[in-house]
Design an enzyme around this catalytic site. Sequence first.
Site, PDB file in Angstrom:
ATOM      1  N   ASN A  10       0.879  -1.173   0.000  1.00  0.00           N
ATOM      2  CA  ASN A  10       0.000   0.000   0.000  1.00  0.00           C
ATOM      3  C   ASN A  10       0.918   1.225   0.000  1.00  0.00           C
ATOM      4  O   ASN A  10       1.492   1.563   1.027  1.00  0.00           O
ATOM      5  CB  ASN A  10      -0.891  -0.028   1.249  1.00  0.00           C
ATOM      6  CG  ASN A  10      -1.714   1.228   1.416  1.00  0.00           C
ATOM      7  OD1 ASN A  10      -1.800   2.049   0.499  1.00  0.00           O
ATOM      8  ND2 ASN A  10      -2.325   1.386   2.584  1.00  0.00           N
ATOM      9  N   TRP A  11       1.050   1.822  -1.171  1.00  0.00           N
ATOM     10  CA  TRP A  11       1.966   2.969  -1.273  1.00  0.00           C
ATOM     11  C   TRP A  11       1.430   4.218  -0.589  1.00  0.00           C
ATOM     12  O   TRP A  11       2.143   5.194  -0.412  1.00  0.00           O
ATOM     13  CB  TRP A  11       2.256   3.276  -2.747  1.00  0.00           C
ATOM     14  CG  TRP A  11       3.274   2.373  -3.382  1.00  0.00           C
ATOM     15  CD1 TRP A  11       3.930   1.319  -2.798  1.00  0.00           C
ATOM     16  CD2 TRP A  11       3.770   2.451  -4.729  1.00  0.00           C
ATOM     17  NE1 TRP A  11       4.785   0.733  -3.695  1.00  0.00           N
ATOM     18  CE2 TRP A  11       4.713   1.413  -4.892  1.00  0.00           C
ATOM     19  CE3 TRP A  11       3.514   3.293  -5.813  1.00  0.00           C
ATOM     20  CZ2 TRP A  11       5.393   1.202  -6.090  1.00  0.00           C
ATOM     21  CZ3 TRP A  11       4.184   3.079  -7.015  1.00  0.00           C
ATOM     22  CH2 TRP A  11       5.120   2.043  -7.149  1.00  0.00           C
ATOM     23  N   LYS A  12       0.125   4.218  -0.249  1.00  0.00           N
ATOM     24  CA  LYS A  12      -0.501   5.418   0.345  1.00  0.00           C
ATOM     25  C   LYS A  12      -0.222   6.631  -0.552  1.00  0.00           C
ATOM     26  O   LYS A  12      -0.198   6.481  -1.773  1.00  0.00           O
ATOM     27  CB  LYS A  12      -0.010   5.623   1.782  1.00  0.00           C
ATOM     28  CG  LYS A  12      -0.187   4.348   2.617  1.00  0.00           C
ATOM     29  CD  LYS A  12      -0.010   4.551   4.086  1.00  0.00           C
ATOM     30  CE  LYS A  12      -0.227   3.226   4.809  1.00  0.00           C
ATOM     31  NZ  LYS A  12      -0.159   3.346   6.247  1.00  0.00           N
ATOM     32  N   HIS A  95      -9.626   1.635   4.563  1.00  0.00           N
ATOM     33  CA  HIS A  95      -8.373   1.732   5.314  1.00  0.00           C
ATOM     34  C   HIS A  95      -8.579   2.658   6.512  1.00  0.00           C
ATOM     35  O   HIS A  95      -9.340   3.629   6.427  1.00  0.00           O
ATOM     36  CB  HIS A  95      -7.263   2.271   4.404  1.00  0.00           C
ATOM     37  CG  HIS A  95      -5.917   2.169   5.039  1.00  0.00           C
ATOM     38  ND1 HIS A  95      -5.466   3.095   5.954  1.00  0.00           N
ATOM     39  CD2 HIS A  95      -4.948   1.236   4.924  1.00  0.00           C
ATOM     40  CE1 HIS A  95      -4.268   2.731   6.366  1.00  0.00           C
ATOM     41  NE2 HIS A  95      -3.925   1.615   5.768  1.00  0.00           N
ATOM     42  N   GLU A  97      -6.919   4.978   7.674  1.00  0.00           N
ATOM     43  CA  GLU A  97      -6.666   6.400   7.398  1.00  0.00           C
ATOM     44  C   GLU A  97      -7.865   7.044   6.707  1.00  0.00           C
ATOM     45  O   GLU A  97      -8.161   8.220   6.934  1.00  0.00           O
ATOM     46  CB  GLU A  97      -5.384   6.545   6.552  1.00  0.00           C
ATOM     47  CG  GLU A  97      -4.145   6.280   7.406  1.00  0.00           C
ATOM     48  CD  GLU A  97      -2.996   5.632   6.657  1.00  0.00           C
ATOM     49  OE1 GLU A  97      -2.971   5.669   5.420  1.00  0.00           O
ATOM     50  OE2 GLU A  97      -2.114   5.049   7.337  1.00  0.00           O
ATOM     51  N   GLU A 165      -5.853  -4.692  10.423  1.00  0.00           N
ATOM     52  CA  GLU A 165      -4.806  -3.712  10.689  1.00  0.00           C
ATOM     53  C   GLU A 165      -5.107  -2.981  11.996  1.00  0.00           C
ATOM     54  O   GLU A 165      -5.882  -2.015  12.004  1.00  0.00           O
ATOM     55  CB  GLU A 165      -4.741  -2.696   9.543  1.00  0.00           C
ATOM     56  CG  GLU A 165      -4.429  -3.325   8.208  1.00  0.00           C
ATOM     57  CD  GLU A 165      -3.771  -2.332   7.265  1.00  0.00           C
ATOM     58  OE1 GLU A 165      -2.653  -2.619   6.811  1.00  0.00           O
ATOM     59  OE2 GLU A 165      -4.348  -1.272   7.002  1.00  0.00           O
ATOM     60  N   GLY A 171       2.228   2.208  10.787  1.00  0.00           N
ATOM     61  CA  GLY A 171       3.215   3.268  10.634  1.00  0.00           C
ATOM     62  C   GLY A 171       3.922   3.645  11.929  1.00  0.00           C
ATOM     63  O   GLY A 171       4.613   4.657  11.994  1.00  0.00           O
ATOM     64  N   SER A 211       3.064  -2.150  10.327  1.00  0.00           N
ATOM     65  CA  SER A 211       4.503  -2.277  10.550  1.00  0.00           C
ATOM     66  C   SER A 211       5.039  -3.681  10.255  1.00  0.00           C
ATOM     67  O   SER A 211       5.968  -4.147  10.916  1.00  0.00           O
ATOM     68  CB  SER A 211       4.876  -1.841  11.970  1.00  0.00           C
ATOM     69  OG  SER A 211       4.492  -0.492  12.176  1.00  0.00           O
ATOM     70  N   GLY A 232       2.644  -1.192   4.265  1.00  0.00           N
ATOM     71  CA  GLY A 232       2.758   0.229   3.957  1.00  0.00           C
ATOM     72  C   GLY A 232       4.208   0.615   3.719  1.00  0.00           C
ATOM     73  O   GLY A 232       4.750   0.428   2.628  1.00  0.00           O
ATOM     74  N   GLY A 233       4.858   1.131   4.762  1.00  0.00           N
ATOM     75  CA  GLY A 233       6.225   1.644   4.658  1.00  0.00           C
ATOM     76  C   GLY A 233       7.199   0.739   3.914  1.00  0.00           C
ATOM     77  O   GLY A 233       7.945   1.204   3.042  1.00  0.00           O
TER      78      GLY A 233
END
Length: 248
Positions: A10-12, A95, A97, A165, A171, A211, A232-233
């Site tokens: 997930n590049w966000k 998501h 966010e 999640e 994150g 994470s 993500g990251g």
Amino acid sequence: MARKPFIAGNWKMNMTAESGKQLITELKPLVKGAKCEVALCVPAILIPAMSKAVKGSKIKLGAQNMHWAESGAFTGEISAEMLKEYGVKYVIIGHSERRQYFGETDETVNKRTLAVLKNDLTPIVCVGETLEERENDKTKSVLDKQLEEGLKDVEDVTKLVIAYEPVWAIGTGKTATDEQAQETIKYIRKKLGKLFGSKNANKVKIQYGGSMNAKNCKGLMAQPDIDGGLIGGASLKTDFATIVNFEK
Ligand code: PGA
């Protein structure tokens, strides 16, 4: 039949057409022998360029959101038809966010999920509790509501993917322990069994997200109910390939 593992990035709101293309070029040879399903969910504007970049590789393309209407006066939104034109296969829905900053509710999650399924795409439906909810022993009731309302009227639950999640792990570098993730995902599967029958629930892929990285992926993936990861990251670097190759 065993559930095939599924690792999705997930590049966000990260990367550009240029840096994205470069990363995919580096990833391609690294994920060549992957035994699992692989996807990258990229920002909408990068979809045309990334659909070219992933050609001839194991990497499938995903979006980070989709509107439920076919078309119309919905400024800023993206339709299924637009995604399908570029070969998108997966869509992240709900998501945390989006829930936290953009007013996404279980009701809109439900509308989007039904629309994604109707269009023969695969929704990756995100659920998870906040730290406060976990500390107040509300994890199960939060997940119950997200699943009951978010998946209302879904006819074939085996066609979707769930991403568990925990918000406190996203994150933050604070990954859930293997046991915490397994225990909660097992609970999610049990709940899906109550809603859709245990035979169907056993076919649903459930990812862990929060994470997850090249170091902790093996332990998480070894858990019996964890079928993959939403990353993500670590999906912004070639570390993503290490996660994809967790079986090696
Ligand atoms: P993270 O994000 O891996 O950077 O924690 C996961 C996600 O939000 O999908």
